[in-house]
Motif scaffolding. Structure first.
Motif, PDB file in Angstrom:
ATOM      1  N   PRO A  12       6.879 -10.669 -19.468  1.00 44.14           N
ATOM      2  CA  PRO A  12       6.142  -9.333 -19.644  1.00 44.14           C
ATOM      3  C   PRO A  12       4.940  -9.152 -18.951  1.00 44.14           C
ATOM      4  O   PRO A  12       3.831  -9.877 -19.122  1.00 44.14           O
ATOM      5  CB  PRO A  12       5.966  -9.509 -21.086  1.00 44.14           C
ATOM      6  N   PHE A  13       5.316  -8.453 -17.744  1.00 46.99           N
ATOM      7  CA  PHE A  13       4.124  -7.818 -16.920  1.00 46.99           C
ATOM      8  C   PHE A  13       4.069  -6.337 -16.969  1.00 46.99           C
ATOM      9  O   PHE A  13       5.262  -5.734 -16.973  1.00 46.99           O
ATOM     10  CB  PHE A  13       4.387  -8.336 -15.450  1.00 46.99           C
ATOM     11  N   TRP A  14       2.988  -5.804 -16.581  1.00 46.90           N
ATOM     12  CA  TRP A  14       2.906  -4.236 -16.442  1.00 46.90           C
ATOM     13  C   TRP A  14       1.959  -3.867 -15.333  1.00 46.90           C
ATOM     14  O   TRP A  14       0.701  -4.301 -15.243  1.00 46.90           O
ATOM     15  CB  TRP A  14       2.177  -3.690 -17.853  1.00 46.90           C
ATOM     16  N   LYS A  15       2.473  -2.916 -14.374  1.00 48.81           N
ATOM     17  CA  LYS A  15       1.711  -2.646 -13.375  1.00 48.81           C
ATOM     18  C   LYS A  15       1.190  -1.289 -13.212  1.00 48.81           C
ATOM     19  O   LYS A  15       1.904  -0.505 -13.933  1.00 48.81           O
ATOM     20  CB  LYS A  15       2.709  -2.696 -12.158  1.00 48.81           C
ATOM     21  N   ARG A  16      -0.088  -1.157 -13.115  1.00 44.93           N
ATOM     22  CA  ARG A  16      -0.761   0.330 -12.841  1.00 44.93           C
ATOM     23  C   ARG A  16      -1.227   0.276 -11.460  1.00 44.93           C
ATOM     24  O   ARG A  16      -1.888  -0.653 -10.973  1.00 44.93           O
ATOM     25  CB  ARG A  16      -1.554   0.390 -13.971  1.00 44.93           C
ATOM     26  N   GLU A  17      -0.925   1.261 -10.930  1.00 39.49           N
ATOM     27  CA  GLU A  17      -1.241   1.357  -9.427  1.00 39.49           C
ATOM     28  C   GLU A  17      -2.044   2.577  -9.428  1.00 39.49           C
ATOM     29  O   GLU A  17      -2.192   3.704 -10.015  1.00 39.49           O
ATOM     30  CB  GLU A  17      -0.162   2.122  -8.465  1.00 39.49           C
TER      31      GLU A  17
ATOM     32  N   ALA B   3       0.713  -1.326  -0.093  1.00 38.55           N
ATOM     33  CA  ALA B   3      -0.034  -0.075  -0.182  1.00 38.55           C
ATOM     34  C   ALA B   3       0.852   1.381  -0.135  1.00 38.55           C
ATOM     35  O   ALA B   3       0.604   2.351   0.413  1.00 38.55           O
ATOM     36  CB  ALA B   3      -0.996   0.028   1.245  1.00 38.55           C
ATOM     37  N   ASP B   4       2.005   1.039  -0.660  1.00 39.66           N
ATOM     38  CA  ASP B   4       2.967   2.241  -0.675  1.00 39.66           C
ATOM     39  C   ASP B   4       2.262   3.528  -1.194  1.00 39.66           C
ATOM     40  O   ASP B   4       1.458   3.683  -1.934  1.00 39.66           O
ATOM     41  CB  ASP B   4       4.238   2.081  -1.843  1.00 39.66           C
ATOM     42  N   ASP B   5       2.534   4.624  -0.413  1.00 31.30           N
ATOM     43  CA  ASP B   5       1.833   5.771  -0.695  1.00 31.30           C
ATOM     44  C   ASP B   5       0.404   5.874  -1.189  1.00 31.30           C
ATOM     45  O   ASP B   5      -0.023   6.758  -2.036  1.00 31.30           O
ATOM     46  CB  ASP B   5       2.764   6.510  -1.901  1.00 31.30           C
ATOM     47  N   GLY B   6      -0.273   5.247  -0.389  1.00 32.10           N
ATOM     48  CA  GLY B   6      -1.622   5.276  -0.521  1.00 32.10           C
ATOM     49  C   GLY B   6      -2.338   4.323  -1.783  1.00 32.10           C
ATOM     50  O   GLY B   6      -3.371   4.769  -2.210  1.00 32.10           O
ATOM     51  N   VAL B   7      -1.559   3.485  -2.395  1.00 31.19           N
ATOM     52  CA  VAL B   7      -1.874   2.590  -3.316  1.00 31.19           C
ATOM     53  C   VAL B   7      -3.097   1.865  -2.918  1.00 31.19           C
ATOM     54  O   VAL B   7      -3.309   1.260  -1.828  1.00 31.19           O
ATOM     55  CB  VAL B   7      -0.993   1.488  -3.843  1.00 31.19           C
ATOM     56  N   SER B   8      -4.419   1.929  -3.661  1.00 26.01           N
ATOM     57  CA  SER B   8      -5.653   1.145  -3.259  1.00 26.01           C
ATOM     58  C   SER B   8      -5.729  -0.044  -4.236  1.00 26.01           C
ATOM     59  O   SER B   8      -6.478  -0.964  -3.837  1.00 26.01           O
ATOM     60  CB  SER B   8      -6.745   2.229  -3.419  1.00 26.01           C
ATOM     61  N   VAL B   9      -5.300  -0.081  -5.376  1.00 23.62           N
ATOM     62  CA  VAL B   9      -5.275  -1.085  -6.379  1.00 23.62           C
ATOM     63  C   VAL B   9      -4.255  -0.983  -7.106  1.00 23.62           C
ATOM     64  O   VAL B   9      -3.559  -0.150  -7.518  1.00 23.62           O
ATOM     65  CB  VAL B   9      -6.632  -1.018  -7.392  1.00 23.62           C
TER      66      VAL B   9
ATOM     67  N   GLY C 265      -4.489  -9.063 -13.329  1.00 28.10           N
ATOM     68  CA  GLY C 265      -5.872  -8.291 -12.761  1.00 28.10           C
ATOM     69  C   GLY C 265      -5.721  -7.324 -11.713  1.00 28.10           C
ATOM     70  O   GLY C 265      -4.464  -7.015 -11.208  1.00 28.10           O
ATOM     71  N   PRO C 266      -6.832  -6.938 -11.185  1.00 28.52           N
ATOM     72  CA  PRO C 266      -6.761  -6.047 -10.132  1.00 28.52           C
ATOM     73  C   PRO C 266      -6.730  -6.632  -8.814  1.00 28.52           C
ATOM     74  O   PRO C 266      -7.183  -7.824  -8.319  1.00 28.52           O
ATOM     75  CB  PRO C 266      -8.304  -5.226 -10.249  1.00 28.52           C
ATOM     76  N   MET C 267      -5.642  -5.988  -8.010  1.00 26.80           N
ATOM     77  CA  MET C 267      -5.604  -6.678  -6.710  1.00 26.80           C
ATOM     78  C   MET C 267      -5.444  -5.636  -5.508  1.00 26.80           C
ATOM     79  O   MET C 267      -5.085  -4.343  -5.867  1.00 26.80           O
ATOM     80  CB  MET C 267      -4.287  -7.505  -6.807  1.00 26.80           C
ATOM     81  N   ALA C 268      -5.930  -5.892  -4.156  1.00 29.02           N
ATOM     82  CA  ALA C 268      -5.903  -5.013  -3.097  1.00 29.02           C
ATOM     83  C   ALA C 268      -4.485  -4.942  -2.537  1.00 29.02           C
ATOM     84  O   ALA C 268      -4.101  -6.257  -2.451  1.00 29.02           O
ATOM     85  CB  ALA C 268      -7.099  -5.130  -2.301  1.00 29.02           C
ATOM     86  N   PRO C 269      -4.159  -4.114  -1.652  1.00 26.91           N
ATOM     87  CA  PRO C 269      -2.972  -4.241  -0.997  1.00 26.91           C
ATOM     88  C   PRO C 269      -3.327  -5.385   0.057  1.00 26.91           C
ATOM     89  O   PRO C 269      -4.359  -5.569   0.619  1.00 26.91           O
ATOM     90  CB  PRO C 269      -2.983  -2.917  -0.157  1.00 26.91           C
ATOM     91  N   GLY C 270      -2.320  -6.153   0.290  1.00 27.56           N
ATOM     92  CA  GLY C 270      -2.160  -7.260   1.122  1.00 27.56           C
ATOM     93  C   GLY C 270      -2.307  -8.501   0.483  1.00 27.56           C
ATOM     94  O   GLY C 270      -2.329  -9.606   1.026  1.00 27.56           O
ATOM     95  N   GLU C 271      -2.675  -8.475  -0.779  1.00 23.98           N
ATOM     96  CA  GLU C 271      -3.093  -9.842  -1.470  1.00 23.98           C
ATOM     97  C   GLU C 271      -1.900 -10.124  -1.941  1.00 23.98           C
ATOM     98  O   GLU C 271      -0.832  -9.475  -2.443  1.00 23.98           O
ATOM     99  CB  GLU C 271      -4.060  -9.591  -2.781  1.00 23.98           C
ATOM    100  N   ARG C 272      -2.009 -11.533  -2.184  1.00 22.89           N
ATOM    101  CA  ARG C 272      -0.592 -12.123  -2.735  1.00 22.89           C
ATOM    102  C   ARG C 272      -0.673 -12.065  -4.320  1.00 22.89           C
ATOM    103  O   ARG C 272      -1.679 -11.982  -4.855  1.00 22.89           O
ATOM    104  CB  ARG C 272      -0.604 -13.707  -2.685  1.00 22.89           C
ATOM    105  N   ILE C 273       0.585 -11.593  -4.695  1.00 17.57           N
ATOM    106  CA  ILE C 273       0.631 -11.140  -6.159  1.00 17.57           C
ATOM    107  C   ILE C 273       1.398 -12.274  -6.784  1.00 17.57           C
ATOM    108  O   ILE C 273       1.497 -12.665  -7.872  1.00 17.57           O
ATOM    109  CB  ILE C 273       1.430  -9.739  -6.325  1.00 17.57           C
ATOM    110  N   VAL C 274       2.550 -13.024  -5.904  1.00 21.41           N
ATOM    111  CA  VAL C 274       3.337 -14.075  -6.738  1.00 21.41           C
ATOM    112  C   VAL C 274       3.725 -14.948  -5.673  1.00 21.41           C
ATOM    113  O   VAL C 274       3.905 -14.664  -4.607  1.00 21.41           O
ATOM    114  CB  VAL C 274       4.633 -13.478  -7.385  1.00 21.41           C
TER     115      VAL C 274
END
Length: 168
Positions: A116-121, A36-42, A79-88
């Motif tokens: 090839p992954f692309w992240k959008r916060e 949740a760095d710097d207020g990341v919600s998704v 896909g979309p993930m919330a802070p605290g969810e497992r990503i890998v």
């Protein structure tokens, strides 16, 4: 056994662990979480279907060969993930801990740059694409042999000593 999954489904660590334990003497894993760095919600993660899986399978094949693994697993969310969810989830099992630990480190270091992954916060109403980090490139680079192996040779790079050993 090599297992690679790219999916929107949440990662079940217990299931993944059970699949790689088998008769190995050592299991090493890494689980990455959405921060949740710097207020990341998704965190929205996109990938190139087919190419992403192929890149991850290549990495798992290299690790399995390089460290004589019993099993290698890479499970990556998209896909979309919330802070605290497992990503890998990355797991490696081998006869001995050193091989399992190095292989696990190799897999997470390399997948950050090779697949090839692309992240959008998303923060509030604003969404921004995440640029690649120099630290990820540096971590991946330590696994690249200085000189490619000669025909019939196998080059093995080590994260612990930074060296390359060769055998025929």
């Amino acid at each position: 056994m090599i297992r690679v999954i790219v999916s929107e489904v949440q990662i079940d660590v217990a299931t993944e662990m059970a699949m790689i334990e088998g008769s190995a003497g050592a299991v090493a894993t890494f689980t990455g979480l959405v921060r949740a760095d710097d207020g990341v919600s998704v965190l929205d993660l996109e990938h190139y279907p087919g190419a992403t899986e192929a890149a991850l399978v290549r990495l798992a094949n290299v690790a399995t060969s390089r460290w004589s693994l019993c099993a290698a697993t890479i499970v990556h969310r998209v896909g979309p993930m919330a802070p605290g969810e497992r990503i890998v989830f990355v797991g490696a099992s081998a006869a001995h801990r050193g091989a399992a630990l190095e292989a696990c480190t190799y897999l997470i270091d390399r997948l950050k740059t090779d697949a090839p992954f692309w992240k959008r916060e998303t923060r509030g109403m604003a969404s921004n694409w995440v640029e690649p980090r120099d630290s990820d490139d540096a971590a991946a680079a330590r696994w690249t042999p200085i000189n490619p192996p000669l025909e019939g040779e196998v080059a093995v790079a080590s994260a612990t000593d930074g060296g390359v050993s060769r055998s025929r």
